[in-house]
Write an enzyme that holds these catalytic residues in place. Structure first.
Site, PDB file in Angstrom:
ATOM      1  N   ASP A 335       0.845  -1.132   0.020  1.00  0.00           N
ATOM      2  CA  ASP A 335      -0.042  -0.017  -0.064  1.00  0.00           C
ATOM      3  C   ASP A 335       0.837   1.135  -0.040  1.00  0.00           C
ATOM      4  O   ASP A 335       0.628   2.323  -0.684  1.00  0.00           O
ATOM      5  CB  ASP A 335      -0.796  -0.099   1.258  1.00  0.00           C
ATOM      6  N   TRP A 382       5.487  -8.997   3.338  1.00  0.00           N
ATOM      7  CA  TRP A 382       4.500  -8.742   2.820  1.00  0.00           C
ATOM      8  C   TRP A 382       3.694  -7.857   3.783  1.00  0.00           C
ATOM      9  O   TRP A 382       3.289  -6.677   3.574  1.00  0.00           O
ATOM     10  CB  TRP A 382       3.302  -9.905   2.613  1.00  0.00           C
ATOM     11  N   GLU A 383       3.991  -8.186   5.132  1.00  0.00           N
ATOM     12  CA  GLU A 383       3.550  -7.215   6.150  1.00  0.00           C
ATOM     13  C   GLU A 383       4.905  -6.850   6.939  1.00  0.00           C
ATOM     14  O   GLU A 383       5.398  -7.731   7.564  1.00  0.00           O
ATOM     15  CB  GLU A 383       2.574  -7.676   7.169  1.00  0.00           C
ATOM     16  N   THR A 398      -0.652 -14.738   2.243  1.00  0.00           N
ATOM     17  CA  THR A 398       0.024 -13.762   1.366  1.00  0.00           C
ATOM     18  C   THR A 398       1.300 -13.585   2.314  1.00  0.00           C
ATOM     19  O   THR A 398       2.302 -12.926   1.450  1.00  0.00           O
ATOM     20  CB  THR A 398      -0.955 -12.659   1.791  1.00  0.00           C
ATOM     21  N   GLU A 462      -6.168 -11.176  -4.557  1.00  0.00           N
ATOM     22  CA  GLU A 462      -5.613 -12.097  -3.501  1.00  0.00           C
ATOM     23  C   GLU A 462      -6.701 -13.168  -3.394  1.00  0.00           C
ATOM     24  O   GLU A 462      -6.524 -14.216  -2.506  1.00  0.00           O
ATOM     25  CB  GLU A 462      -5.484 -11.321  -2.173  1.00  0.00           C
ATOM     26  N   LYS A 527     -10.435 -10.050  -6.687  1.00  0.00           N
ATOM     27  CA  LYS A 527     -10.623  -8.989  -5.489  1.00  0.00           C
ATOM     28  C   LYS A 527     -10.301  -7.710  -6.170  1.00  0.00           C
ATOM     29  O   LYS A 527     -10.894  -6.820  -5.584  1.00  0.00           O
ATOM     30  CB  LYS A 527      -9.463  -9.525  -4.687  1.00  0.00           C
ATOM     31  N   GLN A 528      -9.265  -7.223  -6.755  1.00  0.00           N
ATOM     32  CA  GLN A 528      -8.943  -5.844  -7.268  1.00  0.00           C
ATOM     33  C   GLN A 528      -8.232  -6.042  -8.223  1.00  0.00           C
ATOM     34  O   GLN A 528      -7.995  -6.987  -9.138  1.00  0.00           O
ATOM     35  CB  GLN A 528      -8.246  -5.085  -6.287  1.00  0.00           C
ATOM     36  N   ASP A 562     -17.394  -6.410  -2.431  1.00  0.00           N
ATOM     37  CA  ASP A 562     -16.369  -6.257  -1.365  1.00  0.00           C
ATOM     38  C   ASP A 562     -14.889  -6.051  -1.940  1.00  0.00           C
ATOM     39  O   ASP A 562     -13.921  -5.805  -1.056  1.00  0.00           O
ATOM     40  CB  ASP A 562     -16.088  -7.719  -0.719  1.00  0.00           C
ATOM     41  N   GLU A 605     -12.252   0.726   3.923  1.00  0.00           N
ATOM     42  CA  GLU A 605     -11.507  -0.081   2.536  1.00  0.00           C
ATOM     43  C   GLU A 605     -12.180  -0.491   1.439  1.00  0.00           C
ATOM     44  O   GLU A 605     -11.884  -0.449   0.461  1.00  0.00           O
ATOM     45  CB  GLU A 605     -10.724  -1.417   3.208  1.00  0.00           C
TER      46      GLU A 605
END
Length: 668
Positions: A335, A382-383, A398, A462, A527-528, A562, A605
């Protein structure tokens, strides 16, 4: 027949989730209802103080870059700080409570970074309560209280602090320090984070216009009493700060220095420094839309939030929810690089650089992660938290398989060089590009025909797990490799022949003229945006016909219920660049309106979630304005200024502070 675009706009504009501000003002957001209230973070890049609808109280405080284990699963989580600006106010021995006030309203001043709550209490007085996290003084904050009596009254005002449950061993103290004739009353609280990793300390004092009042401690509160005369406005402030052992060796004493400093400065000087710092940001990076107040407010609010969540030269980045909550544990994702960084790079490059500094500082941990999984180079998590190690909960695939993050980081580094053309900086940071390129070379698999594949990944989409040759993963790897080759050429560094070979032979699948989301994709809901990212922000697909085909196909595949907010921002950019005003504007509106929550329009979101403030979505919406309507393009030679496109709903668009020379672009 109504076109799909007009139908989309109609649905958005008449939707029950749509709401308008009650007053017309490009710099202020107003609320006069406490129903379904979602607060706003008054943040300065170091601390985020979230507003509440309860009078004289904040919801929570978020501390940037401070992480400790969460009690649920031990995964690191950004820490909530001690709430130190809260006030108990009694008038004529009657306590002001949430349910006994009238005429409640609240206004967010985006220009000045303040939140002011106003209300009346019986027939006694009208009260304003303004909070701010001081933009000029990173660990400092203040609450200013103004009371206008409707009759002669007596007030008792007590400052109290709330210690979140995740902190332990809380201790409070009140003492009056003295230096010659100066008396300095200081009220403070210290606590430890869950595992004892950090000490948190907050301290306050009261500031007065004119003569100071004598402060007294009552239990765990400190305050004063005073008689006020009808019609004579009275002002005081709670001022102080919060420090942690992550940032300073002695947070207790440093936190006490914050109110001591405030005592010597006074309310107006502190407030002026805060306003001046915010004004400097707006002068060097603003977007002005004429003819569409709703769009102006949304765009400026998005800028306000991005600016609030980061400070230059802090070597910190921005989490998806910024400093507004503990959402996603406050971790750093793609992000930052893909969705927020491009806006910051265009308007506040020193903020953007801080995001890169955050990654550069953690390169060794990215190299360690690559080693853990048997690869070479650097594999970014990833995080990510303060350690730079993988911080994704273990149940989420992920964390191991969404590997495009490594390319996203590398691309952001190249884009910063392209923007600045700073070869000295590039030389210092070339190691990031090189190590990520080495990772991709070790990660690919060679096919029988000599091409290369990346197997078993989670892409930007995802919903599709354990897929081969995900379009965005492969394309971002290609771009990362090509950028590394360009950087090596500029610097005279050796070029690994494998970088060249893989960048030229890594496959992206097509079928029936459509770029495939991944190998074997059969039209499933995604998803996106994934494939569409290859045209923007990547430069992999440049053919206009192909871009249009992929847009037409995948806009119908994105989860309409969503899916997160970012996809619509990207689609708006692409339609702007194709010259389609209606679709560009429709997707621009869709990028924020369904996700806006009352009363101020904080981003959630998705259309069906309630987890604001989603800074990622704000970043995507701002890209729609800058890199879409504004005609700005990121190239290897820096920002390029194309003609741009003005929606028919707008009279003009002005973007202030673009590029190293602070260029102003006007689209009329």
């Amino acid at each position: 027949m109504i076109s799909n675009v007009k139908r989309l706009l109609l649905l958005l504009l008449v939707s029950p989730i749509a709401f308008a501000q009650t007053k017309s003002d490009a710099w202020h957001l107003y609320a006069n209802s406490r129903d379904n209230y979602y607060g706003v973070a008054m943040a300065n890049g170091q601390i985020g103080i979230v507003t509440d609808d309860t009078p004289l109280k904040t919801k929570e405080i978020i501390l940037n870059g401070v992480y400790d284990s969460s009690p649920e699963n031990g995964i690191s989580r950004i820490v909530r700080g001690i709430e130190f600006l809260n006030l108990h106010l009694n008038i004529n021995n009657e306590a002001i409570k949430s349910d006994n006030i009238e005429n409640w309203s609240q206004v967010i001043s985006m220009k000045e970074g303040t939140s002011t709550t106003s209300f009346s209490f019986k027939n006694y007085a009208k009260i304003n309560y303004t909070i701010l996290a001081n933009r000029a003084i990173p660990f400092s904050a203040m609450a200013i209280v103004e009371i206008t009596p409707d009759k002669d009254i007596e007030i008792t005002a007590n400052n109290y602090m709330i210690v979140p449950e995740e902190l332990k061993e809380a201790k409070s103290q009140f003492r009056v320090l003295k230096d010659n004739q100066y008396l300095m009353p200081v009220f403070g609280t210290t606590a430890k984070t869950l595992t004892g990793k950090y000490t948190i300390a907050a301290a306050t004092t009261f500031l007065f216009d004119g003569q100071s009042e004598i402060l007294k401690q009552t239990g765990n509160e400190v305050g004063f009493s005073k008689k006020l005369m009808k019609g004579k406005k009275y002002r005081f402030a709670i001022a102080g700060g919060i420090c942690t052992s992550k940032d300073v060796t002695d947070p207790l004493n440093e936190s006490e220095r914050q109110p001591i400093y405030a005592l010597q400065e006074g309310i107006d000087k502190l407030l002026d420094r805060h306003k001046t710092a915010w004004n400097a940001l707006w002068e060097t990076g603003d977007i002005q839309i004429e003819g569409d107040l709703e769009a102006q407010q949304r765009v400026r609010f998005a800028l306000y939030n991005l600016y609030s969540y980061i400070r230059p030269e802090t070597r910190q980045s921005i989490a998806p929810m910024g400093l507004s909550s503990q959402g996603y544990n406050g971790h750093i994702f793609w992000d930052s690089e893909l969705w927020m960084f491009p806006t910051l790079l265009a308007l506040q490059p020193e903020m953007a650089k801080s995001c890169l500094d955050y990654r550069s500082d953690r390169l060794s941990k990215a190299k360690q992660k690559a080693t853990i999984y048997g690869y070479k180079g650097a594999m970014f998590p990833w995080e990510s938290d303060d350690t730079g190690e993988e911080a994704t909960p273990t149940w989420a695939l992920t964390g191991i398989f969404e590997q495009h993050i490594t390319a996203d980081v590398s691309i952001a580094f190249w884009n910063y060089y392209s923007y600045t053309q700073d070869k000295s900086w590039l030389k210092n940071e070339f190691k990031v590009l090189k190590e990520t390129a080495d990772f991709w070379v070790s990660r690919v698999v060679k096919n029988q025909d000599g091409s290369y594949s990346i197997l078993n990944v989670v892409g930007a989409d995802e919903y599709a797990q354990h897929v081969d040759d995900n379009a965005f993963t492969n394309a971002s790897a290609i771009e990362s490799l090509k950028n590394t080759i360009k950087a090596a050429t500029i610097l005279g560094e050796p070029i690994d022949s494998k970088w060249v070979e893989v960048s030229e032979k890594l496959v992206i699948h097509t079928e029936n003229g459509i770029t495939q989301n991944y190998k074997g994709y059969k039209g499933q809901t995604i998803k996106q945006a994934d494939v569409n990212l290859l045209a923007y922000p990547l430069h992999t697909i440049t053919d206009k016909v192909q871009i249009e085909r992929d847009l037409e196909y995948y806009t119908e595949k994105i989860d309409k219920k969503d899916g997160p907010a970012m996809a619509s921002g990207v689609l708006s950019v692409l339609y702007s660049r194709l010259g389609d005003k209606e679709k560009a504007y429709a997707y621009f509106v869709k990028s924020y309106l369904p996700n806006s929550r009352p009363p101020f329009g904080v981003f959630s979101e998705s259309a069906n979630s309630n987890n604001p403030y989603f800074a990622t979505g704000a970043g995507a919406m701002l890209q729609a304005v800058i890199y879409g309507f504004g005609g700005v393009e990121q190239t290897d030679q820096g920002l390029k200024y194309n003609k741009g496109l003005l929606p028919k709903q707008w009279k003009s668009l002005k973007i202030i502070g673009l590029g190293p020379d602070n260029k102003t672009v006007i689209i009329e």
